[in-house]
Design an enzyme around this catalytic site. Structure first.
Site, PDB file in Angstrom:
ATOM      1  N   HIS A 101       1.008  -1.168   0.069  1.00 48.30           N
ATOM      2  CA  HIS A 101      -0.281   0.155   0.139  1.00 48.30           C
ATOM      3  C   HIS A 101       0.816   1.171  -0.033  1.00 48.30           C
ATOM      4  O   HIS A 101       2.090   1.240   0.605  1.00 48.30           O
ATOM      5  CB  HIS A 101      -0.754   0.154   1.112  1.00 48.30           C
ATOM      6  CG  HIS A 101      -1.751  -1.147   1.601  1.00 48.30           C
ATOM      7  ND1 HIS A 101      -1.457  -2.253   2.099  1.00 48.30           N
ATOM      8  CD2 HIS A 101      -3.105  -1.089   1.558  1.00 48.30           C
ATOM      9  CE1 HIS A 101      -2.546  -2.911   2.213  1.00 48.30           C
ATOM     10  NE2 HIS A 101      -3.579  -2.464   2.032  1.00 48.30           N
ATOM     11  N   ASP A 104       2.361   2.108   3.401  1.00 47.57           N
ATOM     12  CA  ASP A 104       3.413   1.040   3.892  1.00 47.57           C
ATOM     13  C   ASP A 104       4.762   1.359   3.847  1.00 47.57           C
ATOM     14  O   ASP A 104       5.458   1.409   4.646  1.00 47.57           O
ATOM     15  CB  ASP A 104       3.268  -0.294   3.398  1.00 47.57           C
ATOM     16  CG  ASP A 104       1.754  -1.123   3.319  1.00 47.57           C
ATOM     17  OD1 ASP A 104       1.027  -0.662   4.346  1.00 47.57           O
ATOM     18  OD2 ASP A 104       1.622  -1.804   2.460  1.00 47.57           O
ATOM     19  N   ASP A 307     -10.673 -11.807  10.580  1.00 46.25           N
ATOM     20  CA  ASP A 307      -9.630 -12.084   9.406  1.00 46.25           C
ATOM     21  C   ASP A 307      -8.313 -12.369  10.026  1.00 46.25           C
ATOM     22  O   ASP A 307      -7.520 -11.334  10.258  1.00 46.25           O
ATOM     23  CB  ASP A 307      -9.774 -10.933   8.512  1.00 46.25           C
ATOM     24  CG  ASP A 307      -9.048 -10.978   7.078  1.00 46.25           C
ATOM     25  OD1 ASP A 307      -8.729 -11.960   6.979  1.00 46.25           O
ATOM     26  OD2 ASP A 307      -8.768  -9.926   6.358  1.00 46.25           O
ATOM     27  N   ASP A 309      -5.783 -13.754   9.130  1.00 46.74           N
ATOM     28  CA  ASP A 309      -4.906 -13.695   8.095  1.00 46.74           C
ATOM     29  C   ASP A 309      -3.366 -14.570   8.392  1.00 46.74           C
ATOM     30  O   ASP A 309      -2.267 -14.224   8.838  1.00 46.74           O
ATOM     31  CB  ASP A 309      -4.289 -12.212   8.086  1.00 46.74           C
ATOM     32  CG  ASP A 309      -4.926 -11.127   7.179  1.00 46.74           C
ATOM     33  OD1 ASP A 309      -5.595 -11.900   6.569  1.00 46.74           O
ATOM     34  OD2 ASP A 309      -5.098 -10.037   7.760  1.00 46.74           O
ATOM     35  N   ASP A 339      -0.950 -12.441   1.990  1.00 43.04           N
ATOM     36  CA  ASP A 339      -1.502 -11.632   2.854  1.00 43.04           C
ATOM     37  C   ASP A 339      -1.661 -12.079   4.301  1.00 43.04           C
ATOM     38  O   ASP A 339      -2.882 -12.556   4.817  1.00 43.04           O
ATOM     39  CB  ASP A 339      -2.848 -10.938   2.416  1.00 43.04           C
ATOM     40  CG  ASP A 339      -3.362  -9.947   3.090  1.00 43.04           C
ATOM     41  OD1 ASP A 339      -2.811  -9.220   4.068  1.00 43.04           O
ATOM     42  OD2 ASP A 339      -4.412  -9.162   2.283  1.00 43.04           O
TER      43      ASP A 339
END
Ligand code: XLS
Ligand code: NI
Ligand code: NI
Length: 436
Positions: A101, A104, A307, A309, A339
């Site tokens: 992103h 980031d 989530d 992840d 991810d």
């Protein structure tokens, strides 16, 4: 490049008998499977946000992971150090791609102009690192969900000023993705959704989301960015109801707003399960409708409803996923982006390697199993047999709509009760286990 992970050497393929935890047992990048190298089939990518920016924080406590690249008190120094650490990590791990992103890689400043300058500075270094290492950008994206200005969404915000801010941010993120040769660009609607219909005009918000995406398509043409656009579905979290809730919902949205030719989907395993689907279901839906783009490879937890992840480890899942992906023609612009984040207690830099090695091996095994299943054609045969009736003259007539209700009633009156057949589910499940 041996600054931030000095204890780790380049991770090598050592084969299934190796006892070295810092080696691949199954992922052999150059090995050919169904005529293509494992690296080209799997197109692994490391995600920047969890792997380098996620430090183990959860709603009950801050980060637990202390990293050498995160020690400077100057935010731009941290950004530069993190980038160097990232490329050292990618190289040692042996992946060909990364994903990020905008926020980031460079921290947000007080104004958009200053923030963009910071991005330019980091992108220049990233470009050089990509060139030096041969590592490419699988996709870029915008973080239009963390800052408080986006508390009520980005493209679906009730304020046109916030819409404009989001558009400006996406514009810049598309430009830098293009500069870095990104093969794709993801739209994940972080806060594009709602908490209550008492304060939400859902129709307006859907329309605005489509407007934002149309503007992105226009700008893509304007700057001649050739990467593939993806939408990443997720049904909830952070909002109670996210607009891009699952693959079927995204497909309807893309059709309604005439965006289908410009978008594919980025399917995340954990988002599929949150939507009440299996990972394979979401992938199959995309294959069937020509919208499979890329994958966020992770997993959830059977007992937790959010989530989580986690890194993918379940060979059953990776086998079924790779079977569907291969049968659907494999990746073109997309790939498998992890991810996924370390658990809070996995505090050592070494844990980052263990996590990715395990995930890559899990998908390598999935790929090998799936290739065998395809070669053996047992599942193809079972499927063909189940639908064999549709290859008879009678079945074809229905498919081509050469008959209607009247003729079908006549047929049924004449022929009586149809024969039914077993679905053979358990036999097929046993057959699948033979490949694992
Ligand atoms: C969050 C999403 C996010 C996207 C990129 O749940 O998975 O990480 O992949 O914005
Ligand atoms: Ni994701
Ligand atoms: Ni996610």
């Amino acid at each position: 490049m041996n600054t931030f992970f000095p204890k780790i050497k380049k991770i090598k393929y050592e084969g299934p008998d190796s006892k070295n935890p810092l080696a691949f047992k199954h992922y052999n990048p150059k090995k050919k499977i169904l005529g293509k190298s494992m690296a080209d089939h799997l197109r692994f990518a490391v995600c920047y946000w969890h792997t380098f920016k996620g430090l183990g924080a959860d709603p009950f406590g801050g980060g637990t992971m202390i990293r050498d690249y995160n020690t400077s008190s100057a935010p731009m120094q941290v950004a530069e150090d993190t980038l160097h650490a990232a490329f050292e990590f990618f190289t040692k791990l042996g992946v060909n791609f990364w994903c990020f992103h905008d926020r980031d890689i460079a921290p947000e400043a007080d104004t958009l102009a200053e923030t963009n300058k910071r991005l330019d500075k980091i992108v220049k270094i990233a470009k050089k690192l990509q060139k030096d290492t041969g590592i490419g950008l699988l996709w870029g994206t915008t973080n239009a969900f963390s800052h408080r200005r986006f508390l009520a969404g980005a493209g679906t915000n009730p304020s046109p000023q916030v819409f404009a801010y989001a558009a400006s941010q996406i514009k810049k993120a598309m430009e830098i993705t293009k500069q870095l040769g990104g093969q794709g660009y993801v739209f994940w609607g972080g806060r594009e959704g709602y908490e209550t219909l008492l304060n939400t005009d859902m129709k307006k918000e859907f329309d605005h989301l489509a407007t934002l995406l149309h503007m992105a398509v226009d700008y893509k043409k304007q700057i001649r960015f050739k990467g593939q656009f993806y939408i990443e579905p997720k049904p909830k979290e952070p909002t109670k109801h996210q607009y891009d809730s699952d693959a079927g919902n995204c497909f309807a949205f893309l059709q309604k707003y005439d965006l289908l030719k410009d978008f594919k989907l980025n399917i995340e395993a954990n988002h599929a399960t949150l939507a009440g689907h299996t990972f394979q279901h979401e992938l199959q839906f995309c294959v069937d409708n020509g919208i499979l783009g890329s994958v966020d490879a992770n997993r959830g937890d059977l007992f937790l409803g959010w989530d989580t992840d986690q890194f993918p480890t379940d060979i059953y899942e990776t086998t079924l996923a790779m079977y569907t992906i291969l049968k659907g023609g494999g990746f073109t612009t997309g790939g498998l982006n992890f991810d996924a984040k370390l658990r809070r207690q996995s505090i050592d830099p070494e844990d980052l390697f263990h996590a990715h090695i395990g995930a890559m091996d899990a998908f390598a095994r999935g790929l090998k199993n799936a290739a065998k299943m395809i070669k053996d054609k047992k599942f193809d045969k079972a499927l063909r047999q189940r639908y064999a009736g549709w290859n008879t003259a009678f079945g074809r007539k229905i498919e081509k709509r050469q008959v209607g209700f009247g003729e079908l009633e006549q047929y049924t009156l004449k022929n009586g009760e149809p024969k039914v057949q077993s679905g053979r589910q358990e036999m097929l499940e046993n057959m699948l286990n033979e490949y694992l």
